[in-house]
Write a protein that holds these residues in place. Structure first.
Motif, PDB file in Angstrom:
ATOM      1  N   ALA A   1      22.708  43.802  61.745  1.00  0.00           N
ATOM      2  CA  ALA A   1      23.595  43.246  62.771  1.00  0.00           C
ATOM      3  C   ALA A   1      25.045  43.323  62.329  1.00  0.00           C
ATOM      4  CB  ALA A   1      23.213  41.793  63.066  1.00  0.00           C
ATOM      5  N   ARG A   2      25.294  43.076  61.047  1.00  0.00           N
ATOM      6  CA  ARG A   2      26.664  43.162  60.545  1.00  0.00           C
ATOM      7  C   ARG A   2      27.170  44.603  60.610  1.00  0.00           C
ATOM      8  NH1 ARG A   2      26.243  41.556  55.094  1.00  0.00           N
ATOM      9  NH2 ARG A   2      24.121  40.804  55.298  1.00  0.00           N
TER      10      ARG A   2
ATOM     11  N   LEU B   1      27.292  35.960  69.693  1.00  0.00           N
ATOM     12  CA  LEU B   1      26.328  35.510  68.699  1.00  0.00           C
ATOM     13  C   LEU B   1      24.900  35.801  69.143  1.00  0.00           C
ATOM     14  CD1 LEU B   1      25.695  34.055  66.077  1.00  0.00           C
ATOM     15  CD2 LEU B   1      25.946  31.875  67.279  1.00  0.00           C
ATOM     16  N   ALA B   2      24.599  35.569  70.412  1.00  0.00           N
ATOM     17  CA  ALA B   2      23.240  35.814  70.905  1.00  0.00           C
ATOM     18  C   ALA B   2      22.902  37.305  70.791  1.00  0.00           C
ATOM     19  CB  ALA B   2      23.129  35.351  72.352  1.00  0.00           C
ATOM     20  N   GLU B   3      23.875  38.163  71.037  1.00  0.00           N
ATOM     21  CA  GLU B   3      23.646  39.608  70.938  1.00  0.00           C
ATOM     22  C   GLU B   3      23.354  40.014  69.502  1.00  0.00           C
ATOM     23  OE1 GLU B   3      25.826  43.714  72.476  1.00  0.00           O
ATOM     24  OE2 GLU B   3      27.001  41.871  72.239  1.00  0.00           O
ATOM     25  N   LEU B   4      24.080  39.446  68.547  1.00  0.00           N
ATOM     26  CA  LEU B   4      23.841  39.747  67.133  1.00  0.00           C
ATOM     27  C   LEU B   4      22.463  39.254  66.704  1.00  0.00           C
ATOM     28  CD1 LEU B   4      27.315  38.836  65.580  1.00  0.00           C
ATOM     29  CD2 LEU B   4      26.351  41.121  65.867  1.00  0.00           C
TER      30      LEU B   4
ATOM     31  N   VAL C   1      19.148  32.238  67.604  1.00  0.00           N
ATOM     32  CA  VAL C   1      20.552  32.048  67.226  1.00  0.00           C
ATOM     33  C   VAL C   1      20.656  31.109  66.030  1.00  0.00           C
ATOM     34  CG1 VAL C   1      22.745  31.043  67.971  1.00  0.00           C
ATOM     35  CG2 VAL C   1      21.480  32.567  69.504  1.00  0.00           C
ATOM     36  N   ARG C   2      19.858  30.055  66.023  1.00  0.00           N
ATOM     37  CA  ARG C   2      19.917  29.083  64.928  1.00  0.00           C
ATOM     38  C   ARG C   2      19.513  29.720  63.602  1.00  0.00           C
ATOM     39  NH1 ARG C   2      16.762  23.225  64.832  1.00  0.00           N
ATOM     40  NH2 ARG C   2      17.562  22.536  62.791  1.00  0.00           N
ATOM     41  N   THR C   3      18.404  30.475  63.602  1.00  0.00           N
ATOM     42  CA  THR C   3      17.953  31.119  62.366  1.00  0.00           C
ATOM     43  C   THR C   3      18.957  32.170  61.906  1.00  0.00           C
ATOM     44  OG1 THR C   3      15.632  30.766  62.920  1.00  0.00           O
ATOM     45  CG2 THR C   3      16.120  32.490  61.315  1.00  0.00           C
ATOM     46  N   PHE C   4      19.448  32.951  62.866  1.00  0.00           N
ATOM     47  CA  PHE C   4      20.417  33.991  62.526  1.00  0.00           C
ATOM     48  C   PHE C   4      21.681  33.389  61.907  1.00  0.00           C
ATOM     49  CE2 PHE C   4      24.092  36.625  63.539  1.00  0.00           C
ATOM     50  CZ  PHE C   4      23.680  37.864  63.053  1.00  0.00           C
ATOM     51  N   THR C   5      22.179  32.316  62.505  1.00  0.00           N
ATOM     52  CA  THR C   5      23.393  31.680  61.988  1.00  0.00           C
ATOM     53  C   THR C   5      23.189  31.168  60.582  1.00  0.00           C
ATOM     54  OG1 THR C   5      24.036  31.035  64.235  1.00  0.00           O
ATOM     55  CG2 THR C   5      25.091  29.876  62.412  1.00  0.00           C
ATOM     56  N   ARG C   6      22.039  30.552  60.323  1.00  0.00           N
ATOM     57  CA  ARG C   6      21.752  30.044  58.978  1.00  0.00           C
ATOM     58  C   ARG C   6      21.640  31.173  57.974  1.00  0.00           C
ATOM     59  NH1 ARG C   6      17.039  29.701  56.455  1.00  0.00           N
ATOM     60  NH2 ARG C   6      15.856  29.958  58.393  1.00  0.00           N
TER      61      ARG C   6
END
Length: 315
Positions: free
Chosen positions: A212-213, A226-229, A237-242
């Motif tokens: 994603a990065r 954020l949802a797209e990433l 979104v929560r897991t990805f952000t963490r």
């Protein structure tokens, strides 16, 4: 540049400084730094290995130096960082810039140079550092911290990143990239990237946010949500952000803002694009937005920044 060595100095850290700054050349091939090694007393200095290094100069070599740099001595830093004449001499050097590698930050803190400032050191030593110097704004997660006149970095490899950062700040991206190529290291890792800290128990088949990065870097000129990433990694979104924060040391929005500013700076350094096109290509919107961001972060306008890095300042 004066490099201060003490008994127990890490040879790799001393070598990093001489190798990187010693490789920096102008377009005409002239050295851009003069690096000298000094100690409390001239002569042999024990290292952490089974050999000594010879310091030809005493601490007076720091007087008149533009930069003073303190590599680590693990046998001294966490137990007696304020011992001996080095901390006081570093504080009184009058250097425009003072930096440390790894636990050399203990010396800078003992000298009173980090009070109220943001700093970092090796992650294994952050607990002891925080205990000894509560007035320092310790950031244990980053590779290096740049407070302008005072810079600190984590372990040996982070010292490479920070030295290249200093060269880039002094002489521009092209010179730093040339030094990186000569030394066969990555040309730039952002200081906010997280230090590697091994987990006590490995997580099986943990997904990364790297893809994603990488995708975001290719699409900085557009709005990236954020949802797209998160969807690109098949995560909530929560897991990805963490996970993103664990891997990069910052939130996705902070990371995107930093990458966009880096791209804008690189375009200002390396191209003649108008400021509005620089802002567009880096995803910062308008020329006015770029001007506001650049002045807030670096205190200069885009034209002043470009003149600094592309003008005839390098002989």
């Amino acid at each position: 540049m004066a490099v201060v060595v003490r008994d127990g100095v890490l040879p790799m850290e001393l070598g990093i400084v001489h190798q990187l700054f010693g490789q920096a050349r102008s377009a005409a091939g002239a050295p851009l730094y003069e690096v000298v090694t000094c100690a409390a007393e001239p002569g042999p200095v024990r290292t952490s290995a089974d050999f000594a290094v010879m310091a030809e100069h005493g601490l007076e070599a720091m007087r008149g130096a533009g930069t003073v740099l303190v590599p680590a001595s693990h046998e001294l830093d966490e137990s007696r960082p304020g011992e001996g004449p080095v901390p006081a001499a570093v504080a009184a050097s009058g250097a425009e810039r003072i930096a440390s590698i790894c636990t050399g930050a203990f010396v800078l803190a003992a000298a009173g140079l980090l009070e109220g400032r943001r700093a970092t050191t090796h992650w294994l030593s952050t607990g002891r550092f925080a205990e000894m110097f509560p007035g320092v704004r310790l950031d244990p997660s980053v590779l290096y911290a740049d407070e302008g006149a005072v810079l600190t970095s984590a372990g040996e490899a982070a010292g490479i990143d920070r030295c290249l950062h200093m060269i880039r700040r002094d002489h521009g991206a092209a010179v730093a990239a040339d030094v990186a190529r000569r030394t066969v290291v990555p040309p730039h890792r952002e200081g906010g990237q997280a230090q590697f800290v091994a987990r006590p128990v490995a997580e099986p088949r943990v997904s990364s946010t790297a893809a994603a990065r990488a995708w975001a870097l290719e699409h900085l000129d557009r709005r990236v949500g954020l949802a797209e990433l998160a969807a690109r990694e098949s995560m909530s979104v929560r897991t990805f952000t963490r996970r993103f924060r664990e891997e990069s040391g910052m939130s996705p929005s902070q990371w995107l803002a930093r990458r966009r500013m880096e791209r804008a700076l690189r375009l200002l350094e390396e191209t003649d694009l108008p400021v509005d096109r620089v802002a567009e290509r880096s995803g910062l919107g308008s020329a006015a937005s770029l001007r506001v961001r650049l002045r807030a972060e670096l205190g200069v306008s885009p034209s002043a920044y470009r003149a600094t890095f592309r003008g005839p300042h390098v002989p």
